[in-house]
Scaffold this active site. Structure first.
Site, PDB file in Angstrom:
ATOM      1  N   SER A 186      77.005-119.764  95.785  1.00 46.39           N
ATOM      2  CA  SER A 186      76.140-120.804  95.209  1.00 46.39           C
ATOM      3  C   SER A 186      75.446-121.641  96.276  1.00 46.39           C
ATOM      4  O   SER A 186      76.011-121.919  97.339  1.00 46.39           O
ATOM      5  CB  SER A 186      77.017-121.715  94.345  1.00 46.39           C
ATOM      6  OG  SER A 186      76.336-122.903  94.040  1.00 46.39           O
ATOM      7  N   GLU A 223      75.248-124.635  96.087  1.00 48.66           N
ATOM      8  CA  GLU A 223      76.060-125.842  96.257  1.00 48.66           C
ATOM      9  C   GLU A 223      76.804-125.821  97.594  1.00 48.66           C
ATOM     10  O   GLU A 223      77.242-126.850  98.084  1.00 48.66           O
ATOM     11  CB  GLU A 223      77.084-125.968  95.121  1.00 48.66           C
ATOM     12  CG  GLU A 223      76.543-126.598  93.864  1.00 48.66           C
ATOM     13  CD  GLU A 223      76.229-128.085  94.017  1.00 48.66           C
ATOM     14  OE1 GLU A 223      77.120-128.856  94.383  1.00 48.66           O
ATOM     15  OE2 GLU A 223      75.078-128.459  93.790  1.00 48.66           O
ATOM     16  N   TYR A 282      83.887-128.140  93.916  1.00 47.27           N
ATOM     17  CA  TYR A 282      83.301-126.857  93.509  1.00 47.27           C
ATOM     18  C   TYR A 282      82.632-126.177  94.706  1.00 47.27           C
ATOM     19  O   TYR A 282      82.863-124.998  94.987  1.00 47.27           O
ATOM     20  CB  TYR A 282      82.281-127.092  92.381  1.00 47.27           C
ATOM     21  CG  TYR A 282      81.420-125.883  92.068  1.00 47.27           C
ATOM     22  CD1 TYR A 282      81.899-124.849  91.269  1.00 47.27           C
ATOM     23  CD2 TYR A 282      80.126-125.764  92.589  1.00 47.27           C
ATOM     24  CE1 TYR A 282      81.119-123.739  90.999  1.00 47.27           C
ATOM     25  CE2 TYR A 282      79.336-124.655  92.315  1.00 47.27           C
ATOM     26  CZ  TYR A 282      79.834-123.652  91.524  1.00 47.27           C
ATOM     27  OH  TYR A 282      79.055-122.539  91.251  1.00 47.27           O
TER      28      TYR A 282
HETATM   29  P1  NAP Z   1      79.313-120.289  83.090  1.00 49.06           P
HETATM   30  O1  NAP Z   1      78.295-120.161  82.011  1.00 49.06           O
HETATM   31  O2  NAP Z   1      80.063-121.567  83.244  1.00 49.06           O
HETATM   32  O3  NAP Z   1      80.384-119.092  82.893  1.00 49.06           O
HETATM   33  C1  NAP Z   1      81.603-119.059  83.606  1.00 49.06           C
HETATM   34  C2  NAP Z   1      82.441-117.892  83.113  1.00 49.06           C
HETATM   35  O4  NAP Z   1      83.693-117.883  83.836  1.00 49.06           O
HETATM   36  C3  NAP Z   1      82.818-117.959  81.624  1.00 49.06           C
HETATM   37  O5  NAP Z   1      82.715-116.657  81.092  1.00 49.06           O
HETATM   38  C4  NAP Z   1      84.270-118.412  81.656  1.00 49.06           C
HETATM   39  O6  NAP Z   1      85.006-117.992  80.539  1.00 49.06           O
HETATM   40  C5  NAP Z   1      84.758-117.665  82.899  1.00 49.06           C
HETATM   41  N1  NAP Z   1      86.048-118.176  83.429  1.00 49.06           N
HETATM   42  C6  NAP Z   1      86.293-119.404  83.906  1.00 49.06           C
HETATM   43  N2  NAP Z   1      87.569-119.480  84.333  1.00 49.06           N
HETATM   44  C7  NAP Z   1      88.152-118.275  84.108  1.00 49.06           C
HETATM   45  C8  NAP Z   1      89.458-117.722  84.330  1.00 49.06           C
HETATM   46  N3  NAP Z   1      90.444-118.437  84.861  1.00 49.06           N
HETATM   47  N4  NAP Z   1      89.696-116.432  84.003  1.00 49.06           N
HETATM   48  C9  NAP Z   1      88.718-115.694  83.440  1.00 49.06           C
HETATM   49  N5  NAP Z   1      87.466-116.151  83.211  1.00 49.06           N
HETATM   50  C10 NAP Z   1      87.188-117.433  83.538  1.00 49.06           C
HETATM   51  O7  NAP Z   1      78.663-119.971  84.516  1.00 49.06           O
HETATM   52  P2  NAP Z   1      77.277-119.199  84.870  1.00 49.06           P
HETATM   53  O8  NAP Z   1      76.184-120.196  84.936  1.00 49.06           O
HETATM   54  O9  NAP Z   1      77.148-117.992  84.044  1.00 49.06           O
HETATM   55  O10 NAP Z   1      77.576-118.785  86.383  1.00 49.06           O
HETATM   56  C11 NAP Z   1      78.207-117.541  86.701  1.00 49.06           C
HETATM   57  C12 NAP Z   1      78.795-117.627  88.094  1.00 49.06           C
HETATM   58  O11 NAP Z   1      77.758-117.916  89.037  1.00 49.06           O
HETATM   59  C13 NAP Z   1      79.832-118.724  88.292  1.00 49.06           C
HETATM   60  O12 NAP Z   1      80.769-118.253  89.241  1.00 49.06           O
HETATM   61  C14 NAP Z   1      79.035-119.875  88.886  1.00 49.06           C
HETATM   62  O13 NAP Z   1      79.874-120.720  89.633  1.00 49.06           O
HETATM   63  C15 NAP Z   1      78.061-119.108  89.757  1.00 49.06           C
HETATM   64  N6  NAP Z   1      76.766-119.735  90.020  1.00 49.06           N
HETATM   65  C16 NAP Z   1      75.995-120.194  88.991  1.00 49.06           C
HETATM   66  C17 NAP Z   1      74.746-120.710  89.261  1.00 49.06           C
HETATM   67  C18 NAP Z   1      73.843-121.193  88.155  1.00 49.06           C
HETATM   68  O14 NAP Z   1      72.877-121.914  88.456  1.00 49.06           O
HETATM   69  N7  NAP Z   1      74.067-120.793  86.910  1.00 49.06           N
HETATM   70  C19 NAP Z   1      74.265-120.753  90.588  1.00 49.06           C
HETATM   71  C20 NAP Z   1      75.084-120.251  91.609  1.00 49.06           C
HETATM   72  C21 NAP Z   1      76.318-119.727  91.311  1.00 49.06           C
HETATM   73  P3  NAP Z   1      85.177-118.901  79.218  1.00 49.06           P
HETATM   74  O15 NAP Z   1      84.005-118.541  78.338  1.00 49.06           O
HETATM   75  O16 NAP Z   1      86.478-118.445  78.694  1.00 49.06           O
HETATM   76  O17 NAP Z   1      85.151-120.354  79.634  1.00 49.06           O
HETATM   77  O1  F7E Z   2      73.000-130.892  87.920  1.00 48.89           O
HETATM   78  C1  F7E Z   2      71.620-134.324  88.214  1.00 48.89           C
HETATM   79  C2  F7E Z   2      72.939-134.068  88.927  1.00 48.89           C
HETATM   80  O2  F7E Z   2      74.878-130.106  86.491  1.00 48.89           O
HETATM   81  C3  F7E Z   2      71.781-130.841  88.622  1.00 48.89           C
HETATM   82  C4  F7E Z   2      75.893-125.112  88.499  1.00 48.89           C
HETATM   83  O3  F7E Z   2      75.432-123.963  87.844  1.00 48.89           O
HETATM   84  O4  F7E Z   2      73.979-125.146  89.946  1.00 48.89           O
HETATM   85  C5  F7E Z   2      74.701-125.911  89.002  1.00 48.89           C
HETATM   86  O5  F7E Z   2      75.189-127.116  89.600  1.00 48.89           O
HETATM   87  C6  F7E Z   2      71.410-132.208  89.143  1.00 48.89           C
HETATM   88  C7  F7E Z   2      72.534-132.954  89.876  1.00 48.89           C
HETATM   89  O6  F7E Z   2      73.759-128.505  88.124  1.00 48.89           O
HETATM   90  C8  F7E Z   2      72.482-135.527  84.906  1.00 48.89           C
HETATM   91  O7  F7E Z   2      73.384-135.261  89.582  1.00 48.89           O
HETATM   92  C9  F7E Z   2      71.161-136.126  86.520  1.00 48.89           C
HETATM   93  O8  F7E Z   2      72.051-133.507  91.081  1.00 48.89           O
HETATM   94  O9  F7E Z   2      72.573-129.166  86.105  1.00 48.89           O
HETATM   95  P1  F7E Z   2      73.574-129.659  87.061  1.00 48.89           P
HETATM   96  P2  F7E Z   2      74.344-128.473  89.623  1.00 48.89           P
HETATM   97  O10 F7E Z   2      75.321-129.551  89.866  1.00 48.89           O
HETATM   98  O11 F7E Z   2      73.188-128.348  90.549  1.00 48.89           O
HETATM   99  C10 F7E Z   2      74.729-124.724  91.109  1.00 48.89           C
HETATM  100  C11 F7E Z   2      73.819-123.877  91.956  1.00 48.89           C
HETATM  101  C12 F7E Z   2      76.010-124.071  90.740  1.00 48.89           C
HETATM  102  O12 F7E Z   2      76.472-123.181  91.444  1.00 48.89           O
HETATM  103  C13 F7E Z   2      76.805-124.707  89.645  1.00 48.89           C
HETATM  104  O13 F7E Z   2      77.760-123.786  89.123  1.00 48.89           O
HETATM  105  O14 F7E Z   2      71.063-133.031  88.027  1.00 48.89           O
HETATM  106  N1  F7E Z   2      71.782-134.979  86.909  1.00 48.89           N
HETATM  107  N2  F7E Z   2      71.579-136.489  85.301  1.00 48.89           N
HETATM  108  C14 F7E Z   2      72.599-134.586  85.933  1.00 48.89           C
HETATM  109  N3  F7E Z   2      73.402-133.507  85.841  1.00 48.89           N
HETATM  110  C15 F7E Z   2      74.110-133.360  84.686  1.00 48.89           C
HETATM  111  N4  F7E Z   2      74.901-132.273  84.541  1.00 48.89           N
HETATM  112  N5  F7E Z   2      74.027-134.269  83.652  1.00 48.89           N
HETATM  113  C16 F7E Z   2      73.234-135.381  83.715  1.00 48.89           C
HETATM  114  O15 F7E Z   2      73.175-136.177  82.782  1.00 48.89           O
END
Ligand code: NAP
Ligand code: F7E
Length: 330
Positions: free
Chosen positions: A124, A126, A148
């Site tokens: 990520s 992050e 995270y």
């Molecule tokens: P998400 O919607 O939160 O999905 C997370 C998945 O992980 C869900 O299917 C959840 O299952 C499963 N999970 C969590 N803990 C588990 C455990 N102990 N054993 C088995 N399964 C478990 O996340 P996403 O947005 O699809 O992201 C997919 C991956 O990419 C994650 O690793 C995330 O950190 C990473 N990532 C996301 C982004 C983004 O912007 N979306 C960017 C960079 C990296 P349940 O349904 O049971 O909760």
């Molecule tokens: O926040 C600001 C908050 O929660 C984005 C995950 O998929 O992307 C995701 O992480 C920004 C932050 O995503 C609210 O402070 C303002 O700066 O949508 P977010 P994230 O933290 O960037 C990365 C790449 C991952 O890997 C993670 O799994 O938005 N913000 N107001 C807020 N954020 C939330 N959630 N809620 C608010 O009300």
């Protein structure tokens, strides 16, 4: 030969897009799910009869070994994680277990069952946290700002380590934020698109947000799962930044979303400090040149298209919810 893929986190946003993508490529798709007292398979409801689901958990080493031995996948995509940054401040140890050590458990299971399995790790942006340079590339040093982010840095380096130490075809995709109508509602983009739709349709009054100045490089999840697959089709494993190269603020996302439904956002949005983080990531912007050059990958959906897609999907869903409620009370 039919290829078999195993996806951990298949019930999540990315898992559902990836499963659909692989089915279209004629893969046999298996998904790992964890047991819950009520099923949580909404995102894969339309794929249920085409994917095979198996119970296992990232916390349980033997369940992973048994699962991989049973499925014998050619490709394993490790998408499961505790993925919500604010929760990681409240549950840092559990986040470390799922998001960090969970990666080693999957890699150990591969090493034991079949080291030829190709492995994708969901790293990520992050990990860049308090960014050391802009834009961020595969060589930018990490400076995570949340438990995270710290756990993902561990997952990234253990992936590199198993590639170098045990010759496993292991890739780490450093994906910047990617969104879709299937994004969880607690993430800021979906929280905004859902609120814009509800306010427009008269079933919500206000939207409470935190840091409006935070900037992110937002892309579309459907484009990003293609990059995951491309990484595992190369001759050699490597790490890749996947990003659009454009950044926008939360405020800009709000403006566009409300503009799309014909409303002035300033009348509806209020700041609630409860949504500020102990340490936030203020800005992220990726340079995906390596992915363009070596994978031939490019994002297709633009930022305004993404905002409109999410708001339109929420409008449609909320309209249906209202109609269903009306029908039930009649
Ligand atoms: P998400 O919607 O939160 O999905 C997370 C998945 O992980 C869900 O299917 C959840 O299952 C499963 N999970 C969590 N803990 C588990 C455990 N102990 N054993 C088995 N399964 C478990 O996340 P996403 O947005 O699809 O992201 C997919 C991956 O990419 C994650 O690793 C995330 O950190 C990473 N990532 C996301 C982004 C983004 O912007 N979306 C960017 C960079 C990296 P349940 O349904 O049971 O909760
Ligand atoms: O926040 C600001 C908050 O929660 C984005 C995950 O998929 O992307 C995701 O992480 C920004 C932050 O995503 C609210 O402070 C303002 O700066 O949508 P977010 P994230 O933290 O960037 C990365 C790449 C991952 O890997 C993670 O799994 O938005 N913000 N107001 C807020 N954020 C939330 N959630 N809620 C608010 O009300």
């Amino acid at each position: 030969m039919t290829k078999r893929a195993l996806i951990t986190g298949i019930t999540g946003q990315d898992g559902s897009y990836l499963a659909k993508f692989l089915l279209e490529k004629d893969y046999e798709v298996h998904g790992m799910v964890r047991r819950a007292s009520t099923e949580n398979f909404e995102r894969i409801a339309d794929l249920r009869d085409r994917v095979q689901l198996h119970q296992a958990d990232l916390l349980d080493q033997l369940s992973l070994v048994r699962l991989i031995d049973r499925v014998r996948p050619h490709e394993l995509y490790n998408l499961a994680a505790m993925s919500f940054v604010p929760t990681s401040f409240e549950q840092p140890l559990l986040t470390g277990e799922f998001t960090g050590l969970g990666v080693t458990r999957v890699l150990e299971a591969i090493r034991q069952v079949d080291p030829k399995i190709r492995f994708y790790q969901a790293s990520s942006s992050e990990m860049f946290g308090s960014v050391r340079e802009e834009p961020q590339t595969e060589n930018t040093p990490f400076y995570p700002r949340s438990p995270y982010g710290v756990a993902k840095v561990y997952g990234h380096w253990i992936t590199v380590n198993y590639r170098e130490g045990f010759d496993i075809f292991a890739c780490s995709g450093i994906l910047f934020n990617h969104e879709s109508p299937l994004r969880g509602k607690e993430f800021v983009t979906r929280k905004i698109s859902d609120a814009a739709a509800r306010i427009k349709l008269g079933v919500q009054d206000k939207l409470y947000l935190g840091n409006l100045d935070a900037q992110r490089d937002w892309g579309f999840a459907g484009d990003y799962v293609r990059a995951m697959w491309l990484m595992l089709q190369q001759d050699k494993p490597d790490d890749y930044v996947v990003a659009t190269g454009e950044k926008h603020s939360v405020r800009q996302f709000v403006e566009l979303a409300f503009q799309h439904v014909g409303l002035d956002w300033k009348k509806y949005v209020e700041i609630d400090p409860a949504f500020y983080r102990p340490a936030d990531v203020h800005t992220l912007c990726g340079d995906a040149s390596r992915a363009h050059r070596e994978l031939g990958w490019k994002p297709e959906v633009t930022f305004p298209e993404l905002v409109r897609m999410m708001v339109d999907a929420d409008l449609k869903r909320v309209e249906k919810e209202i109609a269903d409620e009306d029908a039930a009370t009649r």
